[in-house]
Write a protein that holds these residues in place. Structure first.
Motif, PDB file in Angstrom:
ATOM      1  N   MET A  54       0.846  -1.196   0.000  1.00  0.00           N
ATOM      2  CA  MET A  54       0.000   0.000   0.000  1.00  0.00           C
ATOM      3  C   MET A  54       0.881   1.246   0.000  1.00  0.00           C
ATOM      4  O   MET A  54       1.839   1.341   0.767  1.00  0.00           O
ATOM      5  N   ALA A  55       0.602   2.198  -0.874  1.00  0.00           N
ATOM      6  CA  ALA A  55       1.423   3.400  -0.999  1.00  0.00           C
ATOM      7  C   ALA A  55       1.245   4.295   0.223  1.00  0.00           C
ATOM      8  O   ALA A  55       0.159   4.429   0.768  1.00  0.00           O
ATOM      9  N   VAL A  56       2.358   4.902   0.653  1.00  0.00           N
ATOM     10  CA  VAL A  56       2.317   5.866   1.743  1.00  0.00           C
ATOM     11  C   VAL A  56       1.734   7.171   1.211  1.00  0.00           C
ATOM     12  O   VAL A  56       2.038   7.585   0.082  1.00  0.00           O
ATOM     13  N   SER A  57       0.892   7.836   1.997  1.00  0.00           N
ATOM     14  CA  SER A  57       0.261   9.059   1.527  1.00  0.00           C
ATOM     15  C   SER A  57       1.293  10.168   1.328  1.00  0.00           C
ATOM     16  O   SER A  57       2.348  10.186   1.967  1.00  0.00           O
ATOM     17  N   ARG A 107       1.830  12.271  -9.755  1.00  0.00           N
ATOM     18  CA  ARG A 107       2.134  10.982 -10.368  1.00  0.00           C
ATOM     19  C   ARG A 107       0.980  10.006 -10.169  1.00  0.00           C
ATOM     20  O   ARG A 107       0.318  10.024  -9.127  1.00  0.00           O
ATOM     21  N   PRO A 108       0.712   9.168 -11.134  1.00  0.00           N
ATOM     22  CA  PRO A 108      -0.333   8.148 -10.957  1.00  0.00           C
ATOM     23  C   PRO A 108      -0.040   7.284  -9.735  1.00  0.00           C
ATOM     24  O   PRO A 108       1.127   7.035  -9.402  1.00  0.00           O
ATOM     25  N   ALA A 109      -1.095   6.837  -9.066  1.00  0.00           N
ATOM     26  CA  ALA A 109      -0.935   6.049  -7.841  1.00  0.00           C
ATOM     27  C   ALA A 109      -0.045   4.830  -8.067  1.00  0.00           C
ATOM     28  O   ALA A 109       0.768   4.472  -7.207  1.00  0.00           O
ATOM     29  N   ALA A 110      -0.171   4.218  -9.225  1.00  0.00           N
ATOM     30  CA  ALA A 110       0.621   3.015  -9.505  1.00  0.00           C
ATOM     31  C   ALA A 110       2.110   3.331  -9.531  1.00  0.00           C
ATOM     32  O   ALA A 110       2.947   2.532  -9.093  1.00  0.00           O
ATOM     33  N   GLU A 111       2.459   4.519 -10.032  1.00  0.00           N
ATOM     34  CA  GLU A 111       3.868   4.905 -10.105  1.00  0.00           C
ATOM     35  C   GLU A 111       4.414   5.299  -8.738  1.00  0.00           C
ATOM     36  O   GLU A 111       5.624   5.334  -8.543  1.00  0.00           O
ATOM     37  N   ARG A 112       3.512   5.631  -7.807  1.00  0.00           N
ATOM     38  CA  ARG A 112       3.969   5.992  -6.468  1.00  0.00           C
ATOM     39  C   ARG A 112       4.173   4.772  -5.574  1.00  0.00           C
ATOM     40  O   ARG A 112       4.578   4.914  -4.422  1.00  0.00           O
ATOM     41  N   GLU A 113       3.877   3.608  -6.124  1.00  0.00           N
ATOM     42  CA  GLU A 113       4.101   2.368  -5.371  1.00  0.00           C
ATOM     43  C   GLU A 113       5.589   2.021  -5.456  1.00  0.00           C
ATOM     44  O   GLU A 113       5.983   0.972  -5.974  1.00  0.00           O
ATOM     45  N   LEU A 114       6.409   2.910  -4.969  1.00  0.00           N
ATOM     46  CA  LEU A 114       7.858   2.735  -5.051  1.00  0.00           C
ATOM     47  C   LEU A 114       8.388   2.149  -3.749  1.00  0.00           C
ATOM     48  O   LEU A 114       7.899   2.469  -2.670  1.00  0.00           O
ATOM     49  N   GLU A 115       9.393   1.326  -3.878  1.00  0.00           N
ATOM     50  CA  GLU A 115       9.984   0.726  -2.677  1.00  0.00           C
ATOM     51  C   GLU A 115      10.789   1.759  -1.893  1.00  0.00           C
ATOM     52  O   GLU A 115      10.852   1.717  -0.678  1.00  0.00           O
TER      53      GLU A 115
END
Length: 302
Positions: free
Chosen positions: A1-4, A44-52
């Motif tokens: 889950m991406a951090v806000s 940035r799109p939410a999917a691209e913010r799913e960064l480690e």
């Protein structure tokens, strides 16, 4: 889950501001960089913010923006009136437990070191700041700057060749330094005796005064013990009974702030470069009013 984005802002704002300030020497530009980086992140799109590793990504964006600013700043300084000095940061280093503490306790924050770093290219400055101020490993710096670790090591070696000679002769002022200098100024003001001021100056001392063409300041550097002492003595003699100097902590080191008139308006900040033997090698007087706004807002005026 991406951090806000809000959570990342709270966590990494101190780091990004400290990085951007060391890259630009400007509080105003550093604040703008932080805002731009997080706005860009939020778009940035939410999917691209799913960064480690969002930390590395945010730092890379900040460095890229600072590099662009550095190139335009060098062009602007060709028309800057008189010497350019960094915008002073008022306040002591962060307290233990503060998330910014780790980023406020090294020599790269001082006015003297910020001026030395002006000799570096934007990429060299980024490598130096990321390694020396924040302790990132070569692999981490390489990823942020999109270079190889070997290339980053070569850049760091080049930086050390440029800076280490002078860097070794910069010593932090002790806690009583500003008070001692304040007493010397008061003596010069009341009696005209410059000897206490003269005694602390190195023979090759240099004074830089930054007015930015917006207020009175020396438009060329002032060299030598005798000339700098005379200039400081002239400043002391011109002080009215309503003017005063107060000690402060600027960029983590002791400094003096000049207050003018009964309204106690901040008119200048005076920072110093000390040599290893304790003598004053550099005096930096920031008078450009655009660079003093945050000092005026943050200073507790007696």
């Amino acid at each position: 889950m991406a951090v806000s984005t809000d959570a990342l802002y709270v966590k990494y704002k101190p780091l990004l501001f400290s990085l951007a300030y060391r890259m630009t020497g400007s509080r105003a530009e550093a604040e703008d960089v932080v805002q731009e980086v997080f706005l860009q992140w939020a778009r940035r799109p939410a999917a691209e913010r799913e960064l480690e590793h969002p930390k590395a990504y945010l730092c890379r964006m900040a460095v890229n923006r600072c590099t662009d600013l550095a190139r335009s700043a060098r062009a602007r300084r060709e028309t800057y009136v008189g010497p350019w000095l960094p915008e002073p940061l008022l306040g002591a280093p962060a307290a233990e437990g503060d998330p910014a503490a780790a980023f406020e306790r090294d020599e790269t924050l001082s006015i003297a070191m910020l001026l030395l770093m002006e000799r570096l290219s934007p990429v060299e400055r980024a490598v130096f700041v990321l390694r020396e101020a924040f302790g990132f490993g070569y692999d981490e710096v390489a990823a942020m700057l999109e270079k190889t670790p070997a290339n980053v090591r070569k850049i760091m070696s080049r930086v050390r060749a440029k800076l280490d000679g002078e860097r070794a002769d910069i010593a932090p002022p002790d806690a009583g330094f500003a008070e001692e200098l304040l007493l010397a100024f008061r003596r010069a003001t009341s009696t005209g005796d410059l000897e206490p001021l003269f005694r602390r100056l190195a023979p090759d001392v240099v004074l830089l005064s930054d007015g930015g063409g917006k207020t009175f300041a020396a438009t060329v550097p002032i060299h030598s013990q005798a000339r700098v002492a005379a200039f400081l003595g002239g400043l002391a003699r011109k002080m009215s009974p309503d003017d005063m100097l107060v000690p402060a902590v600027v960029n983590g080191e002791p400094a003096l702030v000049a207050l003018e008139g009964p309204e106690r308006a901040v008119r200048s900040v005076m920072a110093f470069r000390l040599a290893a033997d304790g003598s004053i090698r550099g005096i930096y007087i920031v008078r450009n009013p655009d660079k003093l706004r945050h000092v005026s807002e943050g200073l507790r005026i007696p």
